[in-house]
Design a protein around this motif. Sequence first.
Motif, mmCIF file in Angstrom:
data_model
loop_
_atom_site.group_PDB
_atom_site.id
_atom_site.type_symbol
_atom_site.label_atom_id
_atom_site.label_comp_id
_atom_site.label_asym_id
_atom_site.label_seq_id
_atom_site.Cartn_x
_atom_site.Cartn_y
_atom_site.Cartn_z
ATOM 1 N N VAL A 146 0.833 -1.205 0.000
ATOM 2 C CA VAL A 146 0.000 0.000 0.000
ATOM 3 C C VAL A 146 0.867 1.254 0.000
ATOM 4 O O VAL A 146 0.553 2.246 -0.677
ATOM 5 N N GLY A 147 1.977 1.218 0.732
ATOM 6 C CA GLY A 147 2.864 2.370 0.749
ATOM 7 C C GLY A 147 3.467 2.659 -0.618
ATOM 8 O O GLY A 147 3.594 3.823 -1.031
ATOM 9 N N THR A 148 3.837 1.598 -1.335
ATOM 10 C CA THR A 148 4.373 1.779 -2.690
ATOM 11 C C THR A 148 3.329 2.405 -3.604
ATOM 12 O O THR A 148 3.623 3.337 -4.370
ATOM 13 N N ALA A 149 2.096 1.921 -3.506
ATOM 14 C CA ALA A 149 1.014 2.485 -4.329
ATOM 15 C C ALA A 149 0.744 3.934 -3.962
ATOM 16 O O ALA A 149 0.484 4.777 -4.841
ATOM 17 N N PHE A 150 0.805 4.251 -2.677
ATOM 18 C CA PHE A 150 0.573 5.615 -2.207
ATOM 19 C C PHE A 150 1.632 6.557 -2.806
ATOM 20 O O PHE A 150 1.317 7.619 -3.365
ATOM 21 N N ALA A 151 2.903 6.169 -2.688
ATOM 22 C CA ALA A 151 3.983 7.007 -3.203
ATOM 23 C C ALA A 151 3.877 7.174 -4.715
ATOM 24 O O ALA A 151 4.065 8.281 -5.247
ATOM 25 N N GLU A 152 3.553 6.089 -5.415
ATOM 26 C CA GLU A 152 3.403 6.180 -6.868
ATOM 27 C C GLU A 152 2.239 7.085 -7.243
ATOM 28 O O GLU A 152 2.317 7.858 -8.209
ATOM 29 N N GLY A 153 1.161 7.019 -6.463
ATOM 30 C CA GLY A 153 0.020 7.888 -6.725
ATOM 31 C C GLY A 153 0.342 9.350 -6.519
ATOM 32 O O GLY A 153 -0.082 10.216 -7.299
ATOM 33 N N LEU A 154 1.114 9.655 -5.480
ATOM 34 C CA LEU A 154 1.520 11.034 -5.246
ATOM 35 C C LEU A 154 2.414 11.541 -6.374
ATOM 36 O O LEU A 154 2.267 12.682 -6.841
ATOM 37 N N ILE B 133 2.836 19.586 -6.107
ATOM 38 C CA ILE B 133 3.402 18.334 -5.610
ATOM 39 C C ILE B 133 4.881 18.288 -5.943
ATOM 40 O O ILE B 133 5.279 18.222 -7.115
ATOM 41 N N GLY B 134 5.711 18.344 -4.913
ATOM 42 C CA GLY B 134 7.154 18.281 -5.088
ATOM 43 C C GLY B 134 7.682 16.880 -4.874
ATOM 44 O O GLY B 134 7.053 15.887 -5.244
ATOM 45 N N GLU B 135 8.814 16.786 -4.214
ATOM 46 C CA GLU B 135 9.487 15.502 -4.015
ATOM 47 C C GLU B 135 8.674 14.606 -3.083
ATOM 48 O O GLU B 135 8.188 15.043 -2.041
ATOM 49 N N THR B 136 8.546 13.332 -3.464
ATOM 50 C CA THR B 136 7.920 12.310 -2.621
ATOM 51 C C THR B 136 9.019 11.415 -2.071
ATOM 52 O O THR B 136 9.773 10.801 -2.823
ATOM 53 N N ARG B 137 9.119 11.331 -0.758
ATOM 54 C CA ARG B 137 10.143 10.516 -0.096
ATOM 55 C C ARG B 137 9.423 9.460 0.738
ATOM 56 O O ARG B 137 8.654 9.817 1.638
ATOM 57 N N ALA B 138 9.679 8.192 0.459
ATOM 58 C CA ALA B 138 8.830 7.162 1.063
ATOM 59 C C ALA B 138 9.594 5.877 1.337
ATOM 60 O O ALA B 138 10.507 5.499 0.601
ATOM 61 N N ALA B 139 9.181 5.217 2.410
ATOM 62 C CA ALA B 139 9.575 3.838 2.703
ATOM 63 C C ALA B 139 8.369 3.188 3.351
ATOM 64 O O ALA B 139 8.009 3.506 4.484
ATOM 65 N N GLY B 140 7.701 2.295 2.612
ATOM 66 C CA GLY B 140 6.491 1.681 3.129
ATOM 67 C C GLY B 140 5.431 2.722 3.406
ATOM 68 O O GLY B 140 5.233 3.661 2.629
ATOM 69 N N LEU B 141 4.751 2.576 4.550
ATOM 70 C CA LEU B 141 3.709 3.522 4.927
ATOM 71 C C LEU B 141 4.271 4.655 5.788
ATOM 72 O O LEU B 141 3.733 4.998 6.840
ATOM 73 N N PHE B 142 5.371 5.208 5.332
ATOM 74 C CA PHE B 142 5.933 6.424 5.924
ATOM 75 C C PHE B 142 6.383 7.305 4.768
ATOM 76 O O PHE B 142 7.341 6.983 4.065
#
Length: 437
Positions: free
Chosen positions: A343-351, A361-370
């Motif tokens: 879900v976190g990967t999908a969230f980051a890709e959606g952003l 929408i600038g830089e998206t920095r993500a690891a899992g649901l963070f």
Amino acid sequence: MTRQTTMLNAYTPGAGHLSPEDEALAQRRAKALGPAYRLFYETPVHLVRGEGVHLYAPDGTRYLDCYNNVASVGHCHPRVVEALSRQAATLATHTRYLHDGILAYAEQLLALFPPELSHVMFTCTGSEANDLALRIARAATGGTGVIVTDNAYHGVTLATAEMSMSIGPAVAPGPTVFPIPAPSAQNYPSGIAEGFAAAVSAACDRMQAQGIRPALLIVDTIFSSDGVFPDPPGFLVPAAAAIRKAGGLFLADEVQPGFGRTGSQFWGFQRHGVIPDMVSMGKPMGNGYPMAGLAVRPDTIAEFGQKARYFNTFGGNAVAAAVGLAVLDVIRDEGLQQNALTVGTAFAEGLRGLAGRHDAIGETRAAGLFIGQTILTDGRPDPARTARLVNALRDNHILISSTGPRGDSLKIRPPLPFSLSDVDRVLTTLDRLLPSL
């Protein structure tokens, strides 16, 4: 520098945004709790119930929780509530008596760590865990100097508040605390791993020039208060080597990223392929029950153990052990670490997809649901626009926060059962709101 604490503290009693009933509640709160407490949002939220990834107002309004890592396995998870109730009705006592529950929990928890980290000590809060770690580091190294990032948050005791730049200037930093820039590409354009390690070494040199011996490098391994900086994986290895070369220890603060939240690994430090000397835990550990802890290497604790005794009246009590076991069981049985990854990967890709339609929408920095999501105006990070967006999402029944020294990034950290449909709701709402902000 304007700290992120200013962003969500706009409401004061009498501001006129609330219903008469909630305004009266806010007035009572101010009178009883005093001026140091803060409320989220320009229009604070009155909550009476939680379930799963949702929180409920008195009138039944349902809010999607995108922020709470305390209720990590979901608000009021029935298995956790049942374990708490059953044990509280049987025995609630501390660790000075023999009891199987705390040992069963300690053994299962330690099994999730590298074998080098084979002892665990229990506290009630992450603040206490980090405070204890500092005491142990001082005993093990003979030093007092501490390195932190320059918008860190590590707790609210006197010692940990002095290591927590993000909570304001009242007590931080302490005279033996040496802040360094967070591990971002902006701060270290020639390379995050090398630059961050060089900053650690330079801080050690500054300490020694002042007659201070290094004791500890402490980092939240997702750098959440600094703005969320999880990448590139592995960049903490040289930094850990740098503090150890100077005679200090490396403490991984897993209070926010731990317990499967980063998806690919159970602990944030594991993404970096480094084994800390100590690991502090808290918030999600009890899913709302106040429990925390510190995993340590035997050689790290040896000196402290010979010269001091440790006892915590409530840390590691029988109820906490039962709750902790239930949380671990739920994470495993419900596949929540894998869910965080998916879900976190999908969230980051959606952003990142929204960035193609919205310049905000600038830089998206993500690891899992963070996830840390920078919000822009004219290509520059914009804390005021971020604040408007956080409050607009609240008005659309989505609870979220901000992060970073200026509060210019969304801090997205929902309970681990967050679903793809929940992600879709957030993305759809953002898509609708951004043009008007």
